[in-house]
Design an enzyme around this catalytic site. Structure first.
Site, PDB file in Angstrom:
ATOM      1  N   CYS A 129     -27.225 -25.243 -12.621  1.00  0.00           N
ATOM      2  CA  CYS A 129     -28.439 -25.009 -13.410  1.00  0.00           C
ATOM      3  C   CYS A 129     -29.188 -23.772 -12.906  1.00  0.00           C
ATOM      4  O   CYS A 129     -29.715 -22.998 -13.696  1.00  0.00           O
ATOM      5  CB  CYS A 129     -29.409 -26.188 -13.306  1.00  0.00           C
ATOM      6  SG  CYS A 129     -28.655 -27.797 -13.337  1.00  0.00           S
ATOM      7  N   ASP A 130     -29.278 -23.601 -11.588  1.00  0.00           N
ATOM      8  CA  ASP A 130     -30.235 -22.643 -11.038  1.00  0.00           C
ATOM      9  C   ASP A 130     -29.612 -21.439 -10.338  1.00  0.00           C
ATOM     10  O   ASP A 130     -30.328 -20.478 -10.018  1.00  0.00           O
ATOM     11  CB  ASP A 130     -31.155 -23.362 -10.032  1.00  0.00           C
ATOM     12  CG  ASP A 130     -31.896 -24.513 -10.693  1.00  0.00           C
ATOM     13  OD1 ASP A 130     -32.228 -24.389 -11.883  1.00  0.00           O
ATOM     14  OD2 ASP A 130     -32.130 -25.543 -10.021  1.00  0.00           O
TER      15      ASP A 130
ATOM     16  N   CYS B 293     -29.028 -28.399  -7.976  1.00  0.00           N
ATOM     17  CA  CYS B 293     -28.058 -28.099  -9.021  1.00  0.00           C
ATOM     18  C   CYS B 293     -27.762 -26.604  -9.090  1.00  0.00           C
ATOM     19  O   CYS B 293     -28.514 -25.840  -9.700  1.00  0.00           O
ATOM     20  CB  CYS B 293     -28.581 -28.599 -10.373  1.00  0.00           C
ATOM     21  SG  CYS B 293     -27.499 -28.171 -11.732  1.00  0.00           S
TER      22      CYS B 293
END
Ligand code: NAP
Length: 314
Positions: free
Chosen positions: A136-137, A133
């Protein structure tokens, strides 16, 4: 125990659209979100092909709109995972970690999850350099070297996004032709920070506490080499989240549920919508459309049940 009209398992575009339509039909649907609300689209950075949003929007923004619209008409969202289903008796039974529920109809919209490479280091370094992701990261990789694995739309879309943070993004693809559509291909190829490594597979992910490098193999020559990278983002497709239904519903050899044109599975009253039954199209709009179809079928199914219980009623 209350018998619900309809329980929807899953809260991606298919599940939340089914919730909107069944709520507007006054069926007071109960939606189980699973791990988190929104499914895959909630980890998508930019959605540019959902009609009605000419400037695009983020995945979480779209999910929030889906949810608000469904709740406005009375859908109830339960932030829980379904752990067991029993479709042998009617009403159907489902369990979460804490409770048991009954429902006259079920819509399964559990979607699909990112496939794993299955190489040494992948599991151990997940969350410590290995990610599925970028939204997200990606932020954690400011000025770092990243590799992206895969050659489809997801790989290229997220590679472009990751260039906001990374010093360089190397896309490792097992062939010399991309699977991604031409728009994304062009965008990625134009990006100065993106390099392609063709005909290559990742064979190991290595590091000390966090990812430091990947070992790769040229599939034509067999030559093995090491690429330094602190982030490894893997986008090699998906598998259906159908483990819960093994032996209970018909599925194909890959585990996708088999549903008819009217979204009905092998058990009457149990419907399937979105990527759980769609290995082909897998778009937000097609999943939402399937959710709408399943909701309409639930309405019809419940009306027929009522007719059978009270013949001649209006
Ligand atoms: P995908 O289209 O199935 O692509 C998967 C990629 O990973 C392929 O390039 C494949 O290589 C590669 N791959 C598969 N297994 C591998 C392995 N074990 N090792 C190395 N590489 C491997 O998956 P996706 O990119 O996630 O897209 C899924 C669907 O969503 C598609 O229909 C796509 O169009 C859609 N999507 C659309 C958008 C958009 O329109 N903006 C964005 C994201 C996704 P091969 O090419 O050699 O098979």
């Amino acid at each position: 125990m209350t018998v619900e009209n309809v329980i929807i398992i899953g809260s991606g575009p298919a599940g939340l659209t089914a919730a909107l339509y069944t709520a507007r039909a006054d069926l007071k649907p109960l939606v189980f979100t699973g791990n988190e609300i929104g499914g895959q689209v909630s980890i998508t950075n930019e959605v540019e092909n959902y009609p009605g949003f000419p400037d695009g929007l983020t995945g979480p923004e779209l999910v929030d709109k889906f949810q608000k619209q469904a709740e406005r008409f009375g859908a109830r969202v339960e932030y829980a995972e379904v752990t067991e289903v029993d479709f042998d008796a009617h009403p159907f039974r489902i369990r979460s970690y804490d409770n048991e529920y009954q429902a006259k109809a079920i819509i399964i919209a559990t979607g699909a999850s990112p496939s794993k490479l299955g190489v040494p280091g992948e599991t151990g370094f997940t969350g410590r350099g290995v990610s599925y992701c970028a939204t997200c990261d990606g932020f954690f990789f400011q000025g770092r070297e990243i590799v992206v694995v895969g050659g489809g739309d997801s790989a290229l879309e997220e590679a472009v996004f990751l260039t906001k943070f990374a010093s360089r993004v190397r896309v490792i693809h097992r062939r010399d032709q991309l699977r991604a559509g031409s728009t994304l291909q062009e965008r990625a190829k134009r990006n100065q920070k993106i390099e392609f490594i063709w005909n290559t597979v990742v064979t190991e992910i290595n590091g000390n506490g966090a990812v430091e490098s990947v070992q790769v193999k040229d599939v034509n020559t067999g030559e093995v080499s090491t690429l330094e990278a602190e982030g490894v983002f893997i986008y090699i497709g998906h598998y259906p989240n159908s483990q819960l239904f093994k032996g209970k519903l018909k599925m194909d050899e890959e585990g996708y549920l088999i549903a008819d044109r009217r979204t009905c599975t092998s058990v009457p009253g149990v419907f399937a919508a979105g990527e759980i039954a769609d290995p082909i199209f897998r778009q937000v709009i097609t999943s939402a459309g399937e959710g709408c179809k399943a909701a309409i079928q639930v309405e019809r199914y419940l009306a027929e049940l009522e007719d059978r219980a009270y013949p001649g009623h209006q």
